[in-house]
Design a protein around this motif. Structure first.
Motif, mmCIF file in Angstrom:
data_model
loop_
_atom_site.group_PDB
_atom_site.id
_atom_site.type_symbol
_atom_site.label_atom_id
_atom_site.label_comp_id
_atom_site.label_asym_id
_atom_site.label_seq_id
_atom_site.Cartn_x
_atom_site.Cartn_y
_atom_site.Cartn_z
ATOM 1 N N ASN A 88 0.811 -1.200 0.000
ATOM 2 C CA ASN A 88 0.000 0.000 0.000
ATOM 3 C C ASN A 88 0.852 1.261 0.000
ATOM 4 O OD1 ASN A 88 0.718 -0.514 2.797
ATOM 5 N ND2 ASN A 88 -0.815 1.006 3.348
ATOM 6 N N HIS A 89 2.111 1.169 0.369
ATOM 7 C CA HIS A 89 2.967 2.350 0.347
ATOM 8 C C HIS A 89 3.869 2.385 -0.880
ATOM 9 C CE1 HIS A 89 1.749 3.977 4.172
ATOM 10 N NE2 HIS A 89 1.777 2.735 4.652
ATOM 11 N N SER A 90 3.680 1.472 -1.800
ATOM 12 C CA SER A 90 4.537 1.437 -2.978
ATOM 13 C C SER A 90 4.374 2.686 -3.836
ATOM 14 C CB SER A 90 4.258 0.187 -3.809
ATOM 15 O OG SER A 90 2.909 0.194 -4.260
ATOM 16 N N GLY A 91 3.265 3.390 -3.681
ATOM 17 C CA GLY A 91 3.046 4.606 -4.456
ATOM 18 C C GLY A 91 3.348 5.885 -3.707
ATOM 19 N N ASP A 92 3.916 5.778 -2.511
ATOM 20 C CA ASP A 92 4.155 6.962 -1.687
ATOM 21 C C ASP A 92 4.969 8.046 -2.397
ATOM 22 O OD1 ASP A 92 2.699 5.960 0.410
ATOM 23 O OD2 ASP A 92 4.429 5.544 1.685
ATOM 24 N N TYR A 93 5.876 7.649 -3.260
ATOM 25 C CA TYR A 93 6.735 8.620 -3.934
ATOM 26 C C TYR A 93 6.374 8.804 -5.407
ATOM 27 C CZ TYR A 93 9.257 8.273 0.391
ATOM 28 O OH TYR A 93 9.570 8.281 1.726
ATOM 29 N N GLY A 94 5.175 8.353 -5.756
ATOM 30 C CA GLY A 94 4.660 8.569 -7.100
ATOM 31 C C GLY A 94 4.948 7.432 -8.061
ATOM 32 N N PRO A 95 4.300 7.493 -9.236
ATOM 33 C CA PRO A 95 4.425 6.404 -10.201
ATOM 34 C C PRO A 95 5.822 6.248 -10.793
ATOM 35 C CG PRO A 95 2.914 8.107 -10.996
ATOM 36 C CD PRO A 95 3.294 8.466 -9.613
ATOM 37 N N LEU A 96 6.567 7.324 -10.910
ATOM 38 C CA LEU A 96 7.923 7.190 -11.461
ATOM 39 C C LEU A 96 8.831 6.419 -10.507
ATOM 40 C CD1 LEU A 96 8.493 10.657 -13.167
ATOM 41 C CD2 LEU A 96 7.940 8.464 -14.229
ATOM 42 N N ALA A 97 8.721 6.687 -9.216
ATOM 43 C CA ALA A 97 9.512 5.937 -8.243
ATOM 44 C C ALA A 97 9.083 4.472 -8.223
ATOM 45 C CB ALA A 97 9.363 6.556 -6.859
ATOM 46 N N LEU A 98 7.789 4.225 -8.362
ATOM 47 C CA LEU A 98 7.307 2.850 -8.417
ATOM 48 C C LEU A 98 7.875 2.145 -9.644
ATOM 49 C CD1 LEU A 98 5.577 0.494 -7.470
ATOM 50 C CD2 LEU A 98 3.638 1.549 -8.616
ATOM 51 N N GLN A 99 7.882 2.820 -10.790
ATOM 52 C CA GLN A 99 8.457 2.227 -11.997
ATOM 53 C C GLN A 99 9.936 1.904 -11.801
ATOM 54 O OE1 GLN A 99 7.641 4.630 -15.462
ATOM 55 N NE2 GLN A 99 5.478 4.776 -14.942
ATOM 56 N N GLU A 100 10.652 2.790 -11.126
ATOM 57 C CA GLU A 100 12.065 2.521 -10.851
ATOM 58 C C GLU A 100 12.210 1.274 -9.979
ATOM 59 O OE1 GLU A 100 15.881 4.389 -8.476
ATOM 60 O OE2 GLU A 100 14.321 5.768 -9.168
ATOM 61 N N MET A 101 11.351 1.140 -8.965
ATOM 62 C CA MET A 101 11.391 -0.040 -8.110
ATOM 63 C C MET A 101 11.133 -1.305 -8.934
ATOM 64 S SD MET A 101 8.920 -1.232 -4.970
ATOM 65 C CE MET A 101 7.603 -1.687 -6.094
ATOM 66 N N LEU A 102 10.142 -1.260 -9.821
ATOM 67 C CA LEU A 102 9.833 -2.418 -10.652
ATOM 68 C C LEU A 102 11.006 -2.762 -11.568
ATOM 69 C CD1 LEU A 102 6.125 -1.545 -11.549
ATOM 70 C CD2 LEU A 102 6.928 -3.238 -9.879
ATOM 71 N N ASP A 103 11.642 -1.736 -12.140
ATOM 72 C CA ASP A 103 12.828 -1.960 -12.982
ATOM 73 C C ASP A 103 13.917 -2.680 -12.193
ATOM 74 O OD1 ASP A 103 11.596 -0.611 -15.089
ATOM 75 O OD2 ASP A 103 12.710 1.265 -14.755
ATOM 76 N N ARG A 104 14.140 -2.229 -10.959
ATOM 77 C CA ARG A 104 15.184 -2.828 -10.125
ATOM 78 C C ARG A 104 14.837 -4.268 -9.745
ATOM 79 N NH1 ARG A 104 18.776 1.058 -7.377
ATOM 80 N NH2 ARG A 104 18.399 3.085 -8.356
ATOM 81 N N LEU A 105 13.573 -4.520 -9.439
ATOM 82 C CA LEU A 105 13.157 -5.888 -9.125
ATOM 83 C C LEU A 105 13.380 -6.804 -10.329
ATOM 84 C CD1 LEU A 105 9.869 -5.223 -7.118
ATOM 85 C CD2 LEU A 105 12.032 -6.120 -6.208
ATOM 86 N N GLN A 106 12.968 -6.334 -11.504
ATOM 87 C CA GLN A 106 13.158 -7.147 -12.708
ATOM 88 C C GLN A 106 14.637 -7.403 -12.966
ATOM 89 O OE1 GLN A 106 11.057 -5.379 -16.011
ATOM 90 N NE2 GLN A 106 9.193 -6.489 -15.502
ATOM 91 N N HIS A 107 15.446 -6.370 -12.848
ATOM 92 C CA HIS A 107 16.890 -6.506 -13.076
ATOM 93 C C HIS A 107 17.501 -7.524 -12.119
ATOM 94 C CE1 HIS A 107 20.891 -5.386 -14.378
ATOM 95 N NE2 HIS A 107 21.238 -5.257 -13.097
ATOM 96 N N ALA A 108 17.014 -7.570 -10.891
ATOM 97 C CA ALA A 108 17.526 -8.497 -9.886
ATOM 98 C C ALA A 108 16.886 -9.884 -9.985
ATOM 99 C CB ALA A 108 17.299 -7.924 -8.486
ATOM 100 N N GLY A 109 15.894 -10.039 -10.864
ATOM 101 C CA GLY A 109 15.229 -11.328 -11.012
ATOM 102 C C GLY A 109 14.259 -11.637 -9.886
#
Length: 168
Positions: A1-22
């Motif tokens: 529920n706090h994944s959007g606290d810093y907005g959609p761009l920060a969430l996209q960055e988090m998703l990019d990092r998760l994907q990169h890390a597998g």
């Protein structure tokens, strides 16, 4: 529920990092379709699908067709409970085509309550019986709320701070 606290761009960055890390994710995504996509994990010969959803009032973080966010559904709105069950059933059925076990991990319920509300208990039972989930691992309250077996399938209403150290 706090994944959007810093907005959609920060969430996209988090998703990019998760994907990169597998690291698999569910319940959030680059858009609504991605947020509704289960995470699949193989355990020996068994494939487990995890479906994440936010059923709280955190609607402002919801994913749309073209914006990152969470898979938000109006689970706490009593008149819309059937709609929520139907939508989560459709996701479960799609996941079942690729998995032996399908687990729902909903963010639901009120913070700092020692027991689930009657509404959450009703919703949990419906998600097992009508939507077809094999187990539910709930979170939101920061309190352990117990486990119930429904037709032999576990509902962990809230895992408390099992995975998160939060002093409130």
């Amino acid at each position: 529920n706090h994944s959007g606290d810093y907005g959609p761009l920060a969430l996209q960055e988090m998703l990019d990092r998760l994907q990169h890390a597998g690291i698999a994710y569910t319940g959030v995504g680059y858009n609504r379709a991605d947020a509704a996509t289960p995470a699949y994990v193989r355990v020996g010969d068994t494939v487990v699908a995890f479906v994440g959803a936010d059923l709280t009032i955190a609607k402002r973080f919801r994913a749309t067709e073209d914006a990152a966010g969470s898979l938000w559904l109006p689970g706490l709105q009593r008149p819309r409970i059937d709609q929520v069950v139907l939508e989560l059933r459709a996701i479960q059925r799609a996941a079942r085509k690729h998995a032996h076990v399908v687990v729902l991990t909903p963010h639901w319920g009120d913070n700092f309550r020692s027991a689930p509300s009657p509404h959450i208990r009703k919703l949990g039972r419906m998600l097992i019986r009508k939507a077809g989930y094999d187990a539910i691992l709930g979170h939101s309250a920061h309190e352990l709320q117990g486990v119930e077996l429904v037709d032999g399938k576990p509902i962990v209403y809230d895992a408390g701070n099992l995975l998160l150290d939060f002093n409130g």
